[in-house]
Structure formats: C-alpha cells, structure tokens
Design a protein around this motif. Structure first.
Motif, PDB file in Angstrom:
ATOM      1  N   ILE A 189       0.852  -1.193   0.000  1.00  0.00           N
ATOM      2  CA  ILE A 189       0.000   0.000   0.000  1.00  0.00           C
ATOM      3  C   ILE A 189       0.886   1.241   0.000  1.00  0.00           C
ATOM      4  CG2 ILE A 189      -1.686   1.359   1.300  1.00  0.00           C
ATOM      5  CD1 ILE A 189      -2.701  -1.273   2.520  1.00  0.00           C
ATOM      6  N   LEU A 190       0.627   2.153  -0.919  1.00  0.00           N
ATOM      7  CA  LEU A 190       1.275   3.463  -0.933  1.00  0.00           C
ATOM      8  C   LEU A 190       0.181   4.525  -0.897  1.00  0.00           C
ATOM      9  CD1 LEU A 190       4.160   3.258  -3.585  1.00  0.00           C
ATOM     10  CD2 LEU A 190       4.392   4.140  -1.274  1.00  0.00           C
ATOM     11  N   ARG A 191       0.182   5.306   0.189  1.00  0.00           N
ATOM     12  CA  ARG A 191      -0.716   6.465   0.263  1.00  0.00           C
ATOM     13  C   ARG A 191       0.164   7.705   0.167  1.00  0.00           C
ATOM     14  NH1 ARG A 191      -4.468   3.045   3.300  1.00  0.00           N
ATOM     15  NH2 ARG A 191      -6.527   3.508   2.420  1.00  0.00           N
ATOM     16  N   VAL A 192      -0.077   8.519  -0.839  1.00  0.00           N
ATOM     17  CA  VAL A 192       0.828   9.625  -1.147  1.00  0.00           C
ATOM     18  C   VAL A 192       0.052  10.925  -1.235  1.00  0.00           C
ATOM     19  CG1 VAL A 192       2.537  10.514  -2.774  1.00  0.00           C
ATOM     20  CG2 VAL A 192       2.308   8.036  -2.449  1.00  0.00           C
ATOM     21  N   GLY A 193       0.486  11.943  -0.470  1.00  0.00           N
ATOM     22  CA  GLY A 193      -0.126  13.253  -0.567  1.00  0.00           C
ATOM     23  C   GLY A 193      -0.438  13.847   0.788  1.00  0.00           C
ATOM     24  N   ALA A 194      -0.911  15.085   0.775  1.00  0.00           N
ATOM     25  CA  ALA A 194      -1.231  15.789   2.016  1.00  0.00           C
ATOM     26  C   ALA A 194      -2.237  14.994   2.844  1.00  0.00           C
ATOM     27  CB  ALA A 194      -1.793  17.175   1.691  1.00  0.00           C
ATOM     28  N   GLY A 195      -1.932  14.824   4.128  1.00  0.00           N
ATOM     29  CA  GLY A 195      -2.845  14.125   5.017  1.00  0.00           C
ATOM     30  C   GLY A 195      -2.739  12.614   4.993  1.00  0.00           C
ATOM     31  N   ALA A 196      -1.815  12.059   4.210  1.00  0.00           N
ATOM     32  CA  ALA A 196      -1.706  10.594   4.123  1.00  0.00           C
ATOM     33  C   ALA A 196      -1.400   9.977   5.485  1.00  0.00           C
ATOM     34  CB  ALA A 196      -0.632  10.206   3.118  1.00  0.00           C
ATOM     35  N   GLU A 206       6.195  19.182  -1.616  1.00  0.00           N
ATOM     36  CA  GLU A 206       5.478  18.021  -2.145  1.00  0.00           C
ATOM     37  C   GLU A 206       6.292  17.333  -3.240  1.00  0.00           C
ATOM     38  OE1 GLU A 206       1.006  16.709  -3.544  1.00  0.00           O
ATOM     39  OE2 GLU A 206       1.565  18.837  -3.694  1.00  0.00           O
ATOM     40  N   ALA A 207       6.904  18.144  -4.103  1.00  0.00           N
ATOM     41  CA  ALA A 207       7.718  17.582  -5.181  1.00  0.00           C
ATOM     42  C   ALA A 207       8.896  16.796  -4.619  1.00  0.00           C
ATOM     43  CB  ALA A 207       8.211  18.706  -6.090  1.00  0.00           C
ATOM     44  N   MET A 208       9.551  17.348  -3.610  1.00  0.00           N
ATOM     45  CA  MET A 208      10.711  16.675  -3.027  1.00  0.00           C
ATOM     46  C   MET A 208      10.321  15.374  -2.332  1.00  0.00           C
ATOM     47  SD  MET A 208      13.482  18.354  -3.746  1.00  0.00           S
ATOM     48  CE  MET A 208      14.647  17.735  -2.527  1.00  0.00           C
ATOM     49  N   MET A 209       9.163  15.387  -1.659  1.00  0.00           N
ATOM     50  CA  MET A 209       8.726  14.178  -0.951  1.00  0.00           C
ATOM     51  C   MET A 209       8.391  13.060  -1.925  1.00  0.00           C
ATOM     52  SD  MET A 209       8.444  13.136   2.126  1.00  0.00           S
ATOM     53  CE  MET A 209       7.530  12.412   3.473  1.00  0.00           C
TER      54      MET A 209
END
Length: 384
Positions: free
Chosen positions: A10-17, A239-242
């Motif tokens: 599972i990969l959850r990616v983004g703000a609030g993940a 966000e880009a760096m993460m």
C-alpha cells in the motif's frame, strides 16, 4: 532476464496521508502496533498526532521513542526489548531514515532472533513483522526499500542489511510532515535522494522500470531542492521533493546504489557524518571519476534534468553534469570533511579501513567504473 520489482503493498501519497493509519491497519488486518520514532518527533508532537487517532479508534499502541541518528545495534536492541515486552503484530515507523531502518531491524529480529550482524549482506531475510512507514524527511526513500543500514556499536561498521522482510507493507507519504525540516536537513536528504536516483540509473543493475522512475526523480529534485531549502513553507516544492524521495527509493531498491553510497557509509560510521551529507560530499567527485565508463547514461541524466542540450555530445553533456553537481553542492553550502570538523590525521589514518568497508558493502561493484582499493583511497584523498 526479467527484472524483479519489489514495492510496498500500500502506498498512500499526498497531504494528510499520515492521518490514514487507522484505515491502513484495518485494511491489513493489524490491530496492535508498536510506534518506533525519535525524541524530536515526540517533542514536536508528531508522535501524538499519529497516536491520537489510534486511541480514538480503540487501538492500543506501544511506543519506542528513542531512535538515534544513523541507528546502532545498541539502539536497535533497546527497541527490540520494548517490542518483545508487548504482543505487537506490526511496527509503525515514524521519522527519517534512522527511525525507519530501526523499525525494519526490530521487525526482523522480533521474528527471527539472533543479532543484527546475522542479517548483513549477502544474507537475505525475507520475512518479519509487518512494517508501516511514515517518513518525515524527503530523502532516504526507506519507506519503499527492502534495505536497512545499521552501525555495529562494537566495530563501527555500517552494515547493509537486505531482504523482503525489511520492505514496508505500507507507506504513508505525507509531505506536510516535512514542512518543519531545517535547511541543512532539507539539503542533505534531498541530495541523498538525487544520489539514489542517479545511481539507480547508471547502476549495472538498472532496468527499464527503474530507469523512468529514476529520471523523473532526478529532474524533480534538481528543479526543486534549492527552492525547498530557501522557502521551507513552499508546499509545491516540499510536495515535489517528498514524492521524488519515494521515487528515488523505489528506483534504487530495485536497481541498487553504486560507488557513492559504498564510500558514504564508512564516513558516517567512523566520523558520525549524517548519511545525506556524506553522500553530498562525495557526489561531484565520484561522478566525475565514473562518467567516462557510462557516458551515454550520464549524458542522458544531464539532458533530462536540463543542464545539457539535446544537441550536446555525450562527453560535453557529462562535463556539464559534473559542473552542475559541483555548483549545486556549492550553492547548498555542503561542507567538506575538514569543514565538518574531521581532522586531517583522522581522515588519512582511516583511508584503508574506509576503502575496505566500502568494497565490502558490495555497492561499488554496481558502479559503471568498478574501483579497486587504491582507487577508492585516491577518491577519499581527492574529496579531502
């Protein structure tokens, strides 16, 4: 020959993940996590931020909050004691690469026993407690790798440990957790990510799957790292760096790192230089030494990140790449060994040991130009 690609389930990616841990545990059928993190994460409230939703959901969560930078066997064994004292069915890792690697080591030892040295490469360990990774730095990519690097407290050797047992089953990649990263950490972990991507692309184990991921990560990092350092609240750059850090992790986990990482680990183990910073010290000179053995690959890197023109010959593109990397590390104020505080005597007295440990890691064998002990010593001398 087919390439073998390993990824978290599972990969959850983004703000609030990171707020979706309860959902992730439920999806995986897990109910008793041990949170592994470091003192800073506790002090700044991030561990509470992770644990509160668990408490509200009625999920009991243990805590080991004393991870150390560049994790040692001593630190791992302390975390293992906490794990063995509870009936935990998984490990949740919150923090930078050190916390994630500590959690991976605990997950393996809790199931298989023994000592950490038992799992040093070439040994492969393919099972362990499930690990859920929540990275807070945009750098190591450890949330998407089957790798942990642990320093032996007695010998000061940085041991590379690998296997599917160290691959997180889930990763919650939330760039909002990186907004508090200071300048030096942002720069060094960002360069670490760049090294992951470029090394994966030029590695002798590169493959079509990792090539595209690596190129994308390289360009994203090169275009955003200075903005992320100069403007820490810039959400777009963060966000880009993460995202690129996770992509870099995916790339090198499935294609391997090369000489930069091989030479970096002994610097960290012997002189306690943070991993990303030791990579940054090495990046320009090791690249300059290597480019001639894979000019087409390095030239493609240069063109893709935008420092060379499509019309440039490979040799010129490689020259522009090295120049760009030297300028990048200079602009990001990367210190050399002496500026960091290492004495000339200590550095030169350690050259043979560092070169031996670098070769023993196996990573230099993946480099386009494979070095011998003397060549690695010469590179360490040049970097000084």
């Amino acid at each position: 020959m087919a390439s073998i690609i390993n990824l978290p389930r599972i990969l959850r990616v983004g703000a609030g993940a990171s707020a979706e841990l309860v959902t992730t545990l439920t999806e995986l059928g897990l109910s008793r996590p041990l949170l592994v993190t470091d003192p800073f994460m506790r002090e700044c409230g991030y561990s509470d931020r992770i644990q509160s939703p668990l408490s509200e959901a009625g999920i009991a969560c243990g805590l080991f909050g004393d991870c150390v930078p560049d994790p040692t066997t001593e630190s791992v064994y302390a975390a293992l004691e906490v794990c063995r004292a509870g009936e935990y069915d998984c490990v949740v890792a919150l923090g930078g690469g050190s916390s994630l690697d500590t959690a991976k080591a605990v997950a393996v030892l809790a199931v298989h026993g023994g000592v950490m040295r038992d799992y040093k490469v070439p040994h492969q360990v393919n099972s362990g407690l499930p690990v859920i990774a929540i990275p807070t730095t945009a750098g190591t990519g450890s949330e998407a790798t089957r790798v942990a690097v642990i320093t032996d407290t007695q010998t000061q050797e940085k041991m590379l440990c690998m296997g599917l047992g160290m691959m997180p089953v889930a990763a919650l990649v939330d760039f909002e957790l990186t907004l508090s990263m200071p300048y030096r950490l942002t720069a060094d972990t960002g360069i670490d990510s760049f090294c992951h991507a470029m090394e994966a692309f030029v590695s002798r184990k590169s493959n079509p799957f990792t090539d595209s991921v690596a190129l994308t990560a390289m360009r994203t990092i090169y275009q955003n790292i200075q903005t992320a350092c100069a403007e820490p609240d810039n959400r777009q750059a963060r966000e880009a760096m993460m995202l690129a850090a996770t992509q870099g992790g995916i790339a090198f986990a499935n294609a391997s790192v090369t000489l930069i990482h091989g030479m970096s680990r002994p610097i960290g183990a012997l002189f306690h230089v943070p991993h990303g910073l030791s990579n940054a010290m090495l990046l320009p000179e090791v690249t300059a030494w290597s480019v001639g053995a894979a000019a087409q690959r390095y030239a493609e890197c240069a063109r893709y990140i935008g420092v060379a023109e499509a019309s440039n010959a490979d040799a010129l593109a490689c020259e522009k790449l090295v120049d760009a990397l030297r300028a990048l590390t200079r602009n990001l104020q990367v210190p050399g060994p002496a500026t960091w505080g290492i004495t000339e005597r200590d550095w030169f007295d350690s050259l043979t040991l560092m070169a031996t440990q670098a070769l023993d890691s196996g990573s230099p064998a993946n480099n386009p130009r494979i070095p011998d002990t003397g060549e690695i010593i010469s590179l360490y001398e040049r970097i000084w």
